[in-house]
Structure formats: structure tokens, C-alpha cells
Scaffold this motif. Structure first.
Motif, PDB file in Angstrom:
ATOM      1  N   LEU A 159     -15.415  17.234  16.534  1.00 17.51           N
ATOM      2  CA  LEU A 159     -16.648  17.552  15.814  1.00 17.51           C
ATOM      3  C   LEU A 159     -17.662  18.267  16.692  1.00 17.51           C
ATOM      4  CD1 LEU A 159     -17.341  14.466  13.524  1.00 17.51           C
ATOM      5  CD2 LEU A 159     -16.458  16.718  12.898  1.00 17.51           C
ATOM      6  N   SER A 160     -17.613  18.029  17.994  1.00 18.23           N
ATOM      7  CA  SER A 160     -18.563  18.700  18.874  1.00 18.23           C
ATOM      8  C   SER A 160     -18.296  20.195  18.953  1.00 18.23           C
ATOM      9  CB  SER A 160     -18.512  18.089  20.283  1.00 18.23           C
ATOM     10  OG  SER A 160     -17.269  18.381  20.919  1.00 18.23           O
ATOM     11  N   ALA A 161     -17.088  20.630  18.523  1.00 21.19           N
ATOM     12  CA  ALA A 161     -16.730  22.050  18.554  1.00 21.19           C
ATOM     13  C   ALA A 161     -16.852  22.698  17.184  1.00 21.19           C
ATOM     14  CB  ALA A 161     -15.298  22.218  19.068  1.00 21.19           C
ATOM     15  N   ALA A 162     -17.213  21.918  16.148  1.00 20.34           N
ATOM     16  CA  ALA A 162     -17.353  22.484  14.809  1.00 20.34           C
ATOM     17  C   ALA A 162     -18.494  23.489  14.814  1.00 20.34           C
ATOM     18  CB  ALA A 162     -17.614  21.387  13.785  1.00 20.34           C
ATOM     19  N   PRO A 163     -18.249  24.700  14.347  1.00 18.49           N
ATOM     20  CA  PRO A 163     -19.292  25.740  14.402  1.00 18.49           C
ATOM     21  C   PRO A 163     -20.589  25.297  13.745  1.00 18.49           C
ATOM     22  CG  PRO A 163     -17.173  26.656  13.730  1.00 18.49           C
ATOM     23  CD  PRO A 163     -17.017  25.165  13.726  1.00 18.49           C
ATOM     24  N   GLY A 164     -21.688  25.499  14.446  1.00 19.41           N
ATOM     25  CA  GLY A 164     -22.966  25.031  13.930  1.00 19.41           C
ATOM     26  C   GLY A 164     -23.437  25.747  12.690  1.00 19.41           C
ATOM     27  N   ALA A 165     -22.974  26.967  12.462  1.00 21.41           N
ATOM     28  CA  ALA A 165     -23.438  27.736  11.310  1.00 21.41           C
ATOM     29  C   ALA A 165     -22.611  27.475  10.062  1.00 21.41           C
ATOM     30  CB  ALA A 165     -23.403  29.228  11.644  1.00 21.41           C
ATOM     31  N   THR A 166     -21.637  26.582  10.137  1.00 24.35           N
ATOM     32  CA  THR A 166     -20.835  26.255   8.965  1.00 24.35           C
ATOM     33  C   THR A 166     -21.152  24.838   8.509  1.00 24.35           C
ATOM     34  OG1 THR A 166     -19.001  25.478  10.330  1.00 24.35           O
ATOM     35  CG2 THR A 166     -18.947  27.779   9.652  1.00 24.35           C
ATOM     36  N   SER A 167     -20.752  24.519   7.302  1.00 22.92           N
ATOM     37  CA  SER A 167     -21.036  23.198   6.757  1.00 22.92           C
ATOM     38  C   SER A 167     -20.118  22.147   7.353  1.00 22.92           C
ATOM     39  CB  SER A 167     -20.858  23.219   5.241  1.00 22.92           C
ATOM     40  OG  SER A 167     -21.753  24.128   4.648  1.00 22.92           O
ATOM     41  N   ARG A 168     -20.616  20.912   7.356  1.00 25.30           N
ATOM     42  CA  ARG A 168     -19.788  19.783   7.795  1.00 25.30           C
ATOM     43  C   ARG A 168     -19.838  18.649   6.776  1.00 25.30           C
ATOM     44  NH1 ARG A 168     -21.600  19.622  14.161  1.00 25.30           N
ATOM     45  NH2 ARG A 168     -21.715  21.873  14.412  1.00 25.30           N
ATOM     46  N   GLY A 169     -20.264  18.974   5.578  1.00 26.61           N
ATOM     47  CA  GLY A 169     -20.245  17.961   4.525  1.00 26.61           C
ATOM     48  C   GLY A 169     -21.126  16.783   4.841  1.00 26.61           C
ATOM     49  N   LEU A 170     -20.558  15.576   4.805  1.00 31.96           N
ATOM     50  CA  LEU A 170     -21.317  14.350   5.009  1.00 31.96           C
ATOM     51  C   LEU A 170     -21.072  13.730   6.376  1.00 31.96           C
ATOM     52  CD1 LEU A 170     -20.879  12.692   1.492  1.00 31.96           C
ATOM     53  CD2 LEU A 170     -22.894  13.859   2.391  1.00 31.96           C
ATOM     54  N   VAL A 171     -20.527  14.492   7.325  1.00 27.76           N
ATOM     55  CA  VAL A 171     -20.321  13.969   8.680  1.00 27.76           C
ATOM     56  C   VAL A 171     -21.462  14.450   9.566  1.00 27.76           C
ATOM     57  CG1 VAL A 171     -17.833  13.918   8.366  1.00 27.76           C
ATOM     58  CG2 VAL A 171     -18.880  15.910   9.437  1.00 27.76           C
ATOM     59  N   PRO A 172     -21.669  13.812  10.741  1.00 28.37           N
ATOM     60  CA  PRO A 172     -22.795  14.219  11.597  1.00 28.37           C
ATOM     61  C   PRO A 172     -22.826  15.727  11.798  1.00 28.37           C
ATOM     62  CG  PRO A 172     -21.775  12.250  12.476  1.00 28.37           C
ATOM     63  CD  PRO A 172     -20.913  12.704  11.329  1.00 28.37           C
ATOM     64  N   ALA A 173     -23.992  16.311  11.635  1.00 27.62           N
ATOM     65  CA  ALA A 173     -24.084  17.767  11.601  1.00 27.62           C
ATOM     66  C   ALA A 173     -24.913  18.364  12.714  1.00 27.62           C
ATOM     67  CB  ALA A 173     -24.649  18.213  10.260  1.00 27.62           C
ATOM     68  N   THR A 174     -25.891  17.638  13.210  1.00 28.10           N
ATOM     69  CA  THR A 174     -26.777  18.224  14.206  1.00 28.10           C
ATOM     70  C   THR A 174     -26.309  17.921  15.617  1.00 28.10           C
ATOM     71  OG1 THR A 174     -28.210  16.280  14.392  1.00 28.10           O
ATOM     72  CG2 THR A 174     -28.704  17.851  12.620  1.00 28.10           C
ATOM     73  N   ALA A 175     -26.748  18.728  16.548  1.00 26.35           N
ATOM     74  CA  ALA A 175     -26.383  18.508  17.946  1.00 26.35           C
ATOM     75  C   ALA A 175     -26.863  17.147  18.426  1.00 26.35           C
ATOM     76  CB  ALA A 175     -26.974  19.619  18.814  1.00 26.35           C
ATOM     77  N   GLU A 176     -28.034  16.726  17.947  1.00 18.62           N
ATOM     78  CA  GLU A 176     -28.574  15.440  18.364  1.00 18.62           C
ATOM     79  C   GLU A 176     -27.699  14.291  17.877  1.00 18.62           C
ATOM     80  OE1 GLU A 176     -31.586  18.512  18.469  1.00 18.62           O
ATOM     81  OE2 GLU A 176     -30.253  17.831  16.873  1.00 18.62           O
ATOM     82  N   GLN A 177     -27.236  14.376  16.647  1.00 26.12           N
ATOM     83  CA  GLN A 177     -26.369  13.323  16.110  1.00 26.12           C
ATOM     84  C   GLN A 177     -25.053  13.247  16.874  1.00 26.12           C
ATOM     85  OE1 GLN A 177     -26.291  14.716  12.104  1.00 26.12           O
ATOM     86  NE2 GLN A 177     -28.178  13.674  11.521  1.00 26.12           N
ATOM     87  N   LEU A 178     -24.494  14.404  17.187  1.00 20.94           N
ATOM     88  CA  LEU A 178     -23.242  14.430  17.941  1.00 20.94           C
ATOM     89  C   LEU A 178     -23.441  13.910  19.356  1.00 20.94           C
ATOM     90  CD1 LEU A 178     -21.890  17.879  16.738  1.00 20.94           C
ATOM     91  CD2 LEU A 178     -20.962  15.632  16.160  1.00 20.94           C
ATOM     92  N   GLU A 179     -24.556  14.230  19.960  1.00 20.24           N
ATOM     93  CA  GLU A 179     -24.818  13.766  21.321  1.00 20.24           C
ATOM     94  C   GLU A 179     -24.956  12.259  21.358  1.00 20.24           C
ATOM     95  OE1 GLU A 179     -28.070  14.460  24.943  1.00 20.24           O
ATOM     96  OE2 GLU A 179     -28.115  15.694  23.135  1.00 20.24           O
ATOM     97  N   ARG A 180     -25.628  11.697  20.360  1.00 15.67           N
ATOM     98  CA  ARG A 180     -25.779  10.245  20.315  1.00 15.67           C
ATOM     99  C   ARG A 180     -24.430   9.554  20.173  1.00 15.67           C
ATOM    100  NH1 ARG A 180     -30.342  11.284  16.864  1.00 15.67           N
ATOM    101  NH2 ARG A 180     -29.108  10.744  15.031  1.00 15.67           N
ATOM    102  N   ALA A 181     -23.478  10.212  19.508  1.00 15.72           N
ATOM    103  CA  ALA A 181     -22.157   9.616  19.293  1.00 15.72           C
ATOM    104  C   ALA A 181     -21.293   9.667  20.546  1.00 15.72           C
ATOM    105  CB  ALA A 181     -21.445  10.332  18.151  1.00 15.72           C
ATOM    106  N   GLY A 182     -21.614  10.522  21.501  1.00 15.38           N
ATOM    107  CA  GLY A 182     -20.826  10.620  22.721  1.00 15.38           C
ATOM    108  C   GLY A 182     -19.464  11.237  22.477  1.00 15.38           C
TER     109      GLY A 182
END
Length: 254
Positions: A159-182
Motif C-alpha cells: 500500500l505504501s507504493a500505491a500511486p497517490g493520484a489514484t483511488s484506494r477505495g476504503l483502505v488507508p489513503a494518505t501518506a500520514e495514515q500509511l506512515e502511522r501503520a508502519g
């Protein structure tokens, strides 16, 4: 406020080619990972009905990428109470109805946005509003895939490699959310289903527990391929005039 709770609830919760004067389906790639990506691209290029779900949140609607139309209803369970939001997108114009909210007078009113403004930070992370489940973006971030049976696949997604300009539905989407998840979201297991026409019909991400968020499944399904998707703009009397500060708040996820 309800808007913030809903956003937190989300975290808890073949191509055609012309040959010899006729049109034929392009053969599916031999590699399983390429097959999944090709199926996602095919599904995300044509009208379809879509559903998404995570614990306490269900989304249903339709999308027409060529016609640049989208309609979604988002239903969130907040302490046993069903709260509904509605999203409509027509070309360069997007509309959001909050349903029951902390703002008086907005229960049955739509707030208008430009599609570009609304897409990057809407409730369902519509980086690409006409691929609301993130089929293309999520499968682009897949790191492995295996064919388990006819039309079914398993694999992993970073998920950390999912392109930021595309949709991710209902999974963590922002860089901050992904960073918190480690690192726990760098190899998320997925399951995918592909029909006989090479279209993605289902995508399930099995997200592990991270921080205070328990493990959960994010499930997207696709159907009614090629059927018309009808979206109408709200009437003038259905539109709410809101302060710029509120408009900005509504387009920034937390």
C-alpha cells in the motif's frame, strides 16, 4: 462531529484490438500478476456497478469512466445508527450530500465542488473519481500474484507504493495514515476474481492490525458491465451555499 467519526470509521473499519477487419479480444497475459492488473484496467475502463465494504461502512453505486459520471451512496453505522452520504460526479462538477451531520440545514442538501478539488480528499479517497474502488491503483501496487483456480488469484499489495493520484477505495489513503501503520501495510494479502471476459469482478484486501486498528477486510465487487450509469445534477433548490472554510474542511480527510 459525524463527519470526523465517519472518516475514522473507514480506518476501523481484455482490451480490444482490430485485426483482419474484425475486432477480437486480446489474449490474457501469461503472468498471474499481469493478468490481475489487466483485469483491473479492463473493469475500470467501462461502465459498471460497484460496491465496497469495510466494518461499519458500505458503499454502492455506479461509474462510467468514458462518460465521466459517478454515483455513490455511503452508509456508515455509527453506534447502531445508519448515516448516509451521497456522492455524485458529472464531468468537472462533484456534489456531496452529508445526510445527518453536525451542520444544521445540510441533511438533505448537496455541497458543490470542482471534481479536481473533491477527488483528492473525499470520503472514499477518490484520487480517480471514475475508479472509486481503486482497482487500478491498488493492483498497480501488487508485488506478487498466484493463480489459485480458474479465475481466482491471491497475492500481496504494498500500500505504501500505491500511486497517490489514484483511488484506494476504503483502505488507508494518505501518506500520514500509511506512515502511522508502519511496515505492516507493505505486504497486504489480497484475493481477486476475474470473469471469462477478463474483467475483475471482486478484490478483497485483508488488512492486518496496526496501532489501535484491528484487522479487517476491504471488499470491492463489480457487476453490470456496460450497463448505462445515470447521474443527474442536483436541482438549484437542493444545493447549499456554505462558507469557504466549511468547503475546505469537507475536502480534507483526517
Amino acid at each position: 462531529m459525524v463527519r470526523t467519526k465517519m472518516l475514522i470509521g473507514l480506518l476501523a473499519g481484455g482490451l480490444l484490438v482490430a485485426a483482419a477487419g474484425c475486432t477480437t479480444a486480446e489474449p490474457a497475459p501469461a503472468d498471474p500478476l499481469a493478468q490481475v492488473r489487466a483485469a483491473a484496467a479492463k473493469t475500470a475502463s467501462a461502465p459498471a456497478r460497484v460496491t465496497m465494504s469495510v466494518p461499519n461502512v458500505d458503499v454502492a453505486g455506479g461509474t462510467d469512466p468514458a462518460g465521466r459520471a459517478l454515483t455513490l451512496t455511503v452508509t456508515t453505522d455509527l453506534d447502531g445508527e445508519k448515516v448516509k452520504e451521497e456522492v455524485r460526479v458529472l464531468g468537472d462538477q462533484a456534489y456531496l450530500m452529508l445526510g445527518k451531520s453536525a451542520w444544521p440545514g445540510l441533511d438533505k442538501k448537496f455541497v458543490a465542488f470542482s471534481t479536481a478539488e473533491f477527488a483528492t480528499a473525499s470520503l472514499v479517497h477518490l484520487g480517480d473519481p471514475f475508479d472509486p474502488t481503486g482497482a487500478k491503483g491498488l493492483t498497480a501496487a501488487a508485488t506478487s500474484a498466484q493463480r489459485t483456480a480458474d479465475g481466482t488469484y491471491t497475492g500481496t499489495i504494498d500500500l505504501s507504493a500505491a500511486p497517490g493520484a489514484t483511488s484506494r477505495g476504503l483502505v488507508p489513503a494518505t501518506a500520514e495514515q500509511l506512515e502511522r501503520a508502519g511496515d505492516v501495510l507493505t505486504a497486504v494479502p489480497f484475493e481477486a476474481s476475474v470473469d471469462g471476459e477478463g474483467r475483475l469482478t471482486a478484490l478483497t484486501l485483508k488488512l492486518p492490525a496496526y496501532g489501535t486498528v484491528p484487522a479487517y477486510d476491504s471488499v470491492s465487487r463489480y457487476s453490470a458491465f456496460g450497463e448505462p450509469v445515470t447521474v443527474t445534477a442536483p436541482a438549484t433548490e437542493e444545493l447549499a451555499q456554505v462558507p469557504d472554510a466549511l468547503r475546505k474542511l469537507l475536502t480534507h480527510s483526517v
